[in-house]
Design an enzyme around this catalytic site. Structure first.
Site, mmCIF file in Angstrom:
data_model
loop_
_atom_site.group_PDB
_atom_site.id
_atom_site.type_symbol
_atom_site.label_atom_id
_atom_site.label_comp_id
_atom_site.label_asym_id
_atom_site.label_seq_id
_atom_site.Cartn_x
_atom_site.Cartn_y
_atom_site.Cartn_z
ATOM 1 N N ASP A 16 0.806 -1.223 0.000
ATOM 2 C CA ASP A 16 0.000 0.000 0.000
ATOM 3 C C ASP A 16 0.837 1.270 0.000
ATOM 4 O OD1 ASP A 16 -2.563 -1.062 -0.190
ATOM 5 O OD2 ASP A 16 -2.674 -1.448 1.965
ATOM 6 N N ARG A 97 2.241 5.963 16.634
ATOM 7 C CA ARG A 97 1.729 6.884 15.611
ATOM 8 C C ARG A 97 2.059 8.359 15.875
ATOM 9 N NH1 ARG A 97 2.368 2.715 13.880
ATOM 10 N NH2 ARG A 97 0.920 1.383 12.747
ATOM 11 N N ASP A 126 -5.506 4.209 12.948
ATOM 12 C CA ASP A 126 -4.219 4.845 12.654
ATOM 13 C C ASP A 126 -4.368 6.110 11.809
ATOM 14 O OD1 ASP A 126 -2.721 3.133 14.186
ATOM 15 O OD2 ASP A 126 -2.341 1.722 12.551
ATOM 16 N N SER A 177 -2.909 -8.976 8.863
ATOM 17 C CA SER A 177 -2.407 -7.616 8.856
ATOM 18 C C SER A 177 -1.641 -7.431 10.166
ATOM 19 C CB SER A 177 -3.578 -6.644 8.761
ATOM 20 O OG SER A 177 -3.132 -5.364 9.133
HETATM 21 N N1 ARG Z 1 -6.135 -2.074 16.834
HETATM 22 C C1 ARG Z 1 -4.842 -1.638 17.205
HETATM 23 C C2 ARG Z 1 -4.805 -0.159 17.356
HETATM 24 O O1 ARG Z 1 -5.669 0.501 16.851
HETATM 25 C C3 ARG Z 1 -3.765 -2.158 16.295
HETATM 26 C C4 ARG Z 1 -3.912 -1.894 14.844
HETATM 27 C C5 ARG Z 1 -2.721 -2.450 14.177
HETATM 28 N N2 ARG Z 1 -2.715 -2.499 12.764
HETATM 29 C C6 ARG Z 1 -2.581 -3.663 12.101
HETATM 30 N N3 ARG Z 1 -2.436 -3.597 10.818
HETATM 31 N N4 ARG Z 1 -2.608 -4.807 12.683
HETATM 32 O O2 ARG Z 1 -3.923 0.377 17.969
#
Ligand code: ARG
Length: 399
Positions: A16, A97, A126, A177
């Site tokens: 991506d 982040r 994110d 993911s």
């Molecule tokens: N749900 C978690 C958060 O919002 C982790 C998201 C992680 N992303 C992934 N592609 N697994 O912090």
């Protein structure tokens, strides 16, 4: 007329973010894309990632080693706040982040870019964390999120990339993911989308299955100074070493696996698996030391602050005035949270088995049931008379 001239892109090397480069240039008229990869201790080789950005059309490709700041300024602050989202998730992804946003903004300013870009879709947390953090740090920068708008399926994305020389992922790409860094791994999608299905063992990398963990417990001692972990088994550690070593030690005992249904900010419930050995042990140990060194009222009041803090971090408000105000409270509470916690690691459990501190408020003369008891038992009678007075009056009027 494009949406921006010069863009700094948060780059991971994945399909991506790679496709974002030609997409920004060919569809949105961006003239120059500067790729920026953050080294958060994810353990990937970042030199190939850096080169891939150039092959994908970036004019410049940067790697920023931010591991130390990540642990010191983000993870340790979260430990001081005992931050567990919905009581379970130690925020490994969420904490990264705002730091990535910070270096994106700094890079954009340094290179005179007019926008920042990321490869997040419209369904996750994110995107919110990036957009809001960047806006907080420099509201004049535009934020571009091609993957939120392009509407391409996985296959279409790969096909689009191929047109611009972005190689198809060689190994059959994992159905999961995964986001990973020093603080842990966050795993979703694939079979995990069925909340009733037990996660397959193959998804775990940092934590052993209980069947494979040692048959003997291991004891460790974590030393804290003002709420910050600084020693492991009596030896001073740098922040990054401490996290890395504790991930190893606790992961070896199968500690730090979390399987939860989580409420995302955008309203979706999602099934998430985390492995975060060091953070889970550190938060438990830290909380335990607080129970020894904080007064009851501070400790109880802090729990509400911790809940709000955790939600702010999860919901992308790291750089917000409320978060800054809560930081002030939390820092003040940590002044005397120094001491050592002894933890027993065994078969997936980290059990707190001892704690001591020069600042301990534990008073043996008062606590003991033995002959040394100094507590004034007679005083309890008067105390209870006053304490229970409203209840007694209420009872008399309502019976
Ligand atoms: N749900 C978690 C958060 O919002 C982790 C998201 C992680 N992303 C992934 N592609 N697994 O912090």
């Amino acid at each position: 007329m494009g949406r921006a001239k010069k863009v700094v892109l948060a780059y991971s090397g994945g399909v991506d973010t790679s496709v974002c480069i030609p997409y920004l240039m060919h569809e949105w008229g961006v003239e120059e894309v500067i790729a920026l990869a953050a080294d958060l201790g994810q353990g990937d080789e970042l030199e190939p990632v850096r080169e891939k950005a150039l092959k994908s059309g970036a004019s410049e490709s940067l790697v920023a080693d931010v591991k130390e700041s990540f642990v010191k300024d983000y993870a340790f602050a979260a430990i001081q706040a005992n931050a567990l989202y919905e009581n379970r998730y130690p925020l490994g992804t969420a904490l990264a982040r705002p730091l990535i946003a910070k270096i994106l903004v700094e890079t954009a300013q340094k290179y005179n870019a007019d926008a920042i870009a990321h490869g997040c879709t419209g369904k996750g947390n994110d995107q919110v964390r990036f957009d809001v953090s960047c806006a907080a740090l420099n509201p004049n920068l535009k934020i571009l999120a091609p993957a939120r708008e392009w509407g391409m399926s996985r296959e279409e994305t790969i096909a689009y990339g191929e047109r611009y020389g972005i190689p198809t992922p060689v190994k059959k790409s994992s159905p999961y993911s995964i986001d990973k860094n020093l603080l842990g791994r966050s795993i979703e999608a694939g079979v995990l989308e069925d909340p009733a299905a037990e996660p397959p063992e193959e998804i775990y990398q940092m934590t052993k299955a209980i069947a494979d963990t040692p048959d003997q417990p291991e004891y460790i001692e974590i030393g804290f100074q003002q709420g910050i972990p600084i020693t492991l088994n009596g030896v001073a550690k740098t922040p990054v070493d401490l996290i890395e070593q504790l991930n190893q030690i606790a992961g070896n005992h199968g500690i730090g696996r979390i399987d939860m249904i989580e409420n995302r900010l955008v309203g979706i419930k999602s099934r998430e698996i985390y492995e975060s050995p060091a953070m889970m042990v550190l938060i438990q140990a830290h909380r335990d030391l607080e129970s020894l060194t904080l007064t009851a009222d501070v400790s109880h009041y802090k729990r509400g602050i911790e809940e709000t803090y955790t939600q702010l971090v999860y919901n992308g408000l790291w750089y917000s005035p409320l978060k800054a105000a809560l930081d002030g409270f939390i820092q003040k509470t940590q002044e005397r949270v120094s001491g050592t916690v002894r933890v027993k690691l065994f078969k997936g459990n980290a059990t707190l088995v001892g704690r001591w501190s020069d600042n301990s408020l534990y008073t043996p003369d008062l606590a003991t049931y033995g002959a040394e008891d100094k507590f004034d038992h007679k005083a309890a009678e008067g105390f209870i008379y006053v304490w229970g007075l409203p209840t007694r009056i209420w009872a008399q009027h309502t019976r």
